[in-house]
Motif scaffolding. Structure first.
Motif, PDB file in Angstrom:
ATOM      1  N   ASN A 210       0.959  -1.252   0.049  1.00 26.82           N
ATOM      2  CA  ASN A 210      -0.079  -0.004   0.057  1.00 26.82           C
ATOM      3  C   ASN A 210       0.980   1.232  -0.077  1.00 26.82           C
ATOM      4  O   ASN A 210       0.558   2.103   0.775  1.00 26.82           O
ATOM      5  CB  ASN A 210      -1.058  -0.143   1.110  1.00 26.82           C
ATOM      6  CG  ASN A 210      -1.934   0.839   0.851  1.00 26.82           C
ATOM      7  OD1 ASN A 210      -2.375   1.428  -0.158  1.00 26.82           O
ATOM      8  ND2 ASN A 210      -2.815   1.377   1.916  1.00 26.82           N
ATOM      9  N   GLN A 211       1.856   1.328  -0.903  1.00 27.73           N
ATOM     10  CA  GLN A 211       2.665   2.500  -1.114  1.00 27.73           C
ATOM     11  C   GLN A 211       2.534   3.029  -2.504  1.00 27.73           C
ATOM     12  O   GLN A 211       3.296   3.972  -2.837  1.00 27.73           O
ATOM     13  CB  GLN A 211       4.217   1.865  -1.077  1.00 27.73           C
ATOM     14  CG  GLN A 211       4.530   1.794   0.328  1.00 27.73           C
ATOM     15  CD  GLN A 211       6.013   1.174   0.499  1.00 27.73           C
ATOM     16  OE1 GLN A 211       6.740   1.238  -0.446  1.00 27.73           O
ATOM     17  NE2 GLN A 211       6.535   0.734   1.686  1.00 27.73           N
ATOM     18  N   VAL A 212       1.134   3.108  -2.808  1.00 29.48           N
ATOM     19  CA  VAL A 212       0.850   3.702  -3.914  1.00 29.48           C
ATOM     20  C   VAL A 212       0.799   5.288  -3.772  1.00 29.48           C
ATOM     21  O   VAL A 212      -0.090   5.559  -2.778  1.00 29.48           O
ATOM     22  CB  VAL A 212      -0.454   3.269  -4.646  1.00 29.48           C
ATOM     23  CG1 VAL A 212      -0.669   3.978  -5.782  1.00 29.48           C
ATOM     24  CG2 VAL A 212      -0.353   1.902  -4.938  1.00 29.48           C
ATOM     25  N   THR A 213       1.473   6.081  -4.411  1.00 30.95           N
ATOM     26  CA  THR A 213       1.492   7.731  -4.213  1.00 30.95           C
ATOM     27  C   THR A 213       1.176   8.290  -5.317  1.00 30.95           C
ATOM     28  O   THR A 213       1.410   7.795  -6.424  1.00 30.95           O
ATOM     29  CB  THR A 213       2.626   8.075  -3.555  1.00 30.95           C
ATOM     30  OG1 THR A 213       3.810   7.862  -4.667  1.00 30.95           O
ATOM     31  CG2 THR A 213       3.039   7.336  -2.384  1.00 30.95           C
ATOM     32  N   LYS A 214       0.647   9.568  -5.426  1.00 30.53           N
ATOM     33  CA  LYS A 214       0.579  10.381  -6.763  1.00 30.53           C
ATOM     34  C   LYS A 214       1.814  10.670  -7.530  1.00 30.53           C
ATOM     35  O   LYS A 214       1.947  10.525  -8.436  1.00 30.53           O
ATOM     36  CB  LYS A 214      -0.029  11.756  -6.274  1.00 30.53           C
ATOM     37  CG  LYS A 214      -1.562  11.659  -6.431  1.00 30.53           C
ATOM     38  CD  LYS A 214      -2.018  13.097  -6.725  1.00 30.53           C
ATOM     39  CE  LYS A 214      -3.655  12.912  -6.928  1.00 30.53           C
ATOM     40  NZ  LYS A 214      -4.236  14.199  -6.978  1.00 30.53           N
ATOM     41  N   LEU A 215       2.862  10.796  -6.605  1.00 25.34           N
ATOM     42  CA  LEU A 215       4.273  10.643  -7.123  1.00 25.34           C
ATOM     43  C   LEU A 215       4.742   9.453  -7.793  1.00 25.34           C
ATOM     44  O   LEU A 215       5.329   9.502  -9.034  1.00 25.34           O
ATOM     45  CB  LEU A 215       5.325  11.123  -6.099  1.00 25.34           C
ATOM     46  CG  LEU A 215       6.842  10.966  -6.664  1.00 25.34           C
ATOM     47  CD1 LEU A 215       6.980  12.217  -7.501  1.00 25.34           C
ATOM     48  CD2 LEU A 215       7.673  11.304  -5.463  1.00 25.34           C
ATOM     49  N   GLY A 216       4.517   8.455  -7.259  1.00 25.59           N
ATOM     50  CA  GLY A 216       4.698   7.177  -7.889  1.00 25.59           C
ATOM     51  C   GLY A 216       3.902   6.903  -9.163  1.00 25.59           C
ATOM     52  O   GLY A 216       4.335   6.324 -10.185  1.00 25.59           O
ATOM     53  N   ILE A 217       2.318   7.349  -9.061  1.00 28.43           N
ATOM     54  CA  ILE A 217       1.880   7.246 -10.274  1.00 28.43           C
ATOM     55  C   ILE A 217       2.392   7.992 -11.641  1.00 28.43           C
ATOM     56  O   ILE A 217       2.258   7.721 -12.747  1.00 28.43           O
ATOM     57  CB  ILE A 217       0.296   7.755  -9.886  1.00 28.43           C
ATOM     58  CG1 ILE A 217      -0.259   6.592  -9.044  1.00 28.43           C
ATOM     59  CG2 ILE A 217      -0.567   7.865 -11.164  1.00 28.43           C
ATOM     60  CD1 ILE A 217      -1.753   6.942  -8.512  1.00 28.43           C
ATOM     61  N   VAL A 218       2.783   8.856 -11.203  1.00 27.43           N
ATOM     62  CA  VAL A 218       3.662  10.083 -12.189  1.00 27.43           C
ATOM     63  C   VAL A 218       4.988   9.261 -12.426  1.00 27.43           C
ATOM     64  O   VAL A 218       5.411   9.277 -13.746  1.00 27.43           O
ATOM     65  CB  VAL A 218       3.786  11.236 -11.708  1.00 27.43           C
ATOM     66  CG1 VAL A 218       4.745  12.152 -12.642  1.00 27.43           C
ATOM     67  CG2 VAL A 218       2.200  12.044 -11.570  1.00 27.43           C
ATOM     68  N   LEU A 219       5.864   9.098 -11.734  1.00 26.96           N
ATOM     69  CA  LEU A 219       7.449   8.659 -11.648  1.00 26.96           C
ATOM     70  C   LEU A 219       7.401   7.318 -12.658  1.00 26.96           C
ATOM     71  O   LEU A 219       8.361   7.202 -13.495  1.00 26.96           O
ATOM     72  CB  LEU A 219       7.963   8.476 -10.496  1.00 26.96           C
ATOM     73  CG  LEU A 219       8.658   9.609  -9.705  1.00 26.96           C
ATOM     74  CD1 LEU A 219       9.518   9.188  -8.568  1.00 26.96           C
ATOM     75  CD2 LEU A 219       9.807  10.315 -10.534  1.00 26.96           C
ATOM     76  N   ASP A 220       6.687   6.346 -12.074  1.00 27.26           N
ATOM     77  CA  ASP A 220       6.749   5.180 -12.720  1.00 27.26           C
ATOM     78  C   ASP A 220       6.456   5.176 -14.507  1.00 27.26           C
ATOM     79  O   ASP A 220       7.218   4.611 -15.189  1.00 27.26           O
ATOM     80  CB  ASP A 220       5.654   4.025 -12.051  1.00 27.26           C
ATOM     81  CG  ASP A 220       5.720   2.584 -12.869  1.00 27.26           C
ATOM     82  OD1 ASP A 220       6.944   2.104 -12.945  1.00 27.26           O
ATOM     83  OD2 ASP A 220       4.728   2.117 -13.413  1.00 27.26           O
ATOM     84  N   PRO A 221       5.334   5.751 -14.669  1.00 25.08           N
ATOM     85  CA  PRO A 221       4.986   5.892 -16.181  1.00 25.08           C
ATOM     86  C   PRO A 221       6.168   6.816 -16.860  1.00 25.08           C
ATOM     87  O   PRO A 221       6.713   6.785 -17.957  1.00 25.08           O
ATOM     88  CB  PRO A 221       3.642   6.181 -16.522  1.00 25.08           C
ATOM     89  CG  PRO A 221       3.295   6.694 -15.119  1.00 25.08           C
ATOM     90  CD  PRO A 221       4.121   6.004 -13.861  1.00 25.08           C
ATOM     91  N   LEU A 222       6.595   7.772 -16.143  1.00 25.57           N
ATOM     92  CA  LEU A 222       7.557   8.639 -16.793  1.00 25.57           C
ATOM     93  C   LEU A 222       8.929   7.833 -17.027  1.00 25.57           C
ATOM     94  O   LEU A 222       9.454   8.043 -18.188  1.00 25.57           O
ATOM     95  CB  LEU A 222       8.057   9.772 -15.792  1.00 25.57           C
ATOM     96  CG  LEU A 222       9.147  10.764 -16.144  1.00 25.57           C
ATOM     97  CD1 LEU A 222       8.794  11.460 -17.507  1.00 25.57           C
ATOM     98  CD2 LEU A 222       9.549  11.776 -15.159  1.00 25.57           C
TER      99      LEU A 222
END
Length: 174
Positions: free
Chosen positions: A55-67
């Motif tokens: 449960n470490q899904v973050t908005k930053l991660g949602i952007v960083l991963d696809p970037l």
């Protein structure tokens, strides 16, 4: 900062490492760049798995991963194009696809705070991309056919994201 976000940043750092190794004159440069590429792919799988499992899904991660995914994809394809391992139309297709997805994502976010996370089609296209490029680095004949199949999987993923975007258009501010 969460472990998945650190892994995504690590993948961003691997991009120039791959490029330097890929074009280096050292013996076995293709093998070493393949290893960097595989590490990037494994790290991609790990960051998503850890984010969801713990449960470490973050908005930053949602952007960083696809970037990290998009930049890795584009840089690797550019390197392959420069070494004449893929035709230019594949690079052009992916640049156009990724730019349209980035612009669509920015539009959706600025109009409604909508962040469209990756879905199964996007994940499968990414996995297929890593697999096909890895094969291409060692066997151009089989690899190029797999790259063509990757283009098809990317088109399917693109249409799935367009559908999500379209289904959420009512939430966009005028």
């Amino acid at each position: 900062m969460s472990i998945p976000n650190m892994l995504s940043i690590f993948r961003l750092i691997l991009i120039p490492v791959f490029t330097i190794v890929f074009f280096s004159p050292i013996e076995h440069a293709m093998l070493y760049s393949s290893i960097v590429f595989v590490i990037s792919g494994v790290t991609d799988l790990l960051d998503g798995y850890i984010a969801r499992k713990y449960n470490q899904v973050t908005k930053l991660g949602i952007v960083l991963d696809p970037l990290a995914d998009k930049l890795t994809l584009l840089v690797v394809l550019f390197c392959l194009f420069k070494k004449e391992l893929i035709p230019s139309w594949i690079l052009i297709f992916f640049v156009a696809k990724e730019l349209s997805m980035i612009l669509g994502g920015i539009f959706a976010y600025t109009r409604s705070d909508l962040v469209i996370p990756s879905n199964i089609f996007g994940k499968l296209a990414t996995i297929f991309f890593y697999f096909s490029i890895f094969v291409l680095l060692f066997d151009k004949t089989i690899g190029i056919y797999l790259v063509y199949a990757t283009v098809i999987s990317a088109v399917i993923a693109l249409f799935s994201y367009i559908k999500i975007f379209w289904n959420n258009k009512h939430s966009f501010k005028k």
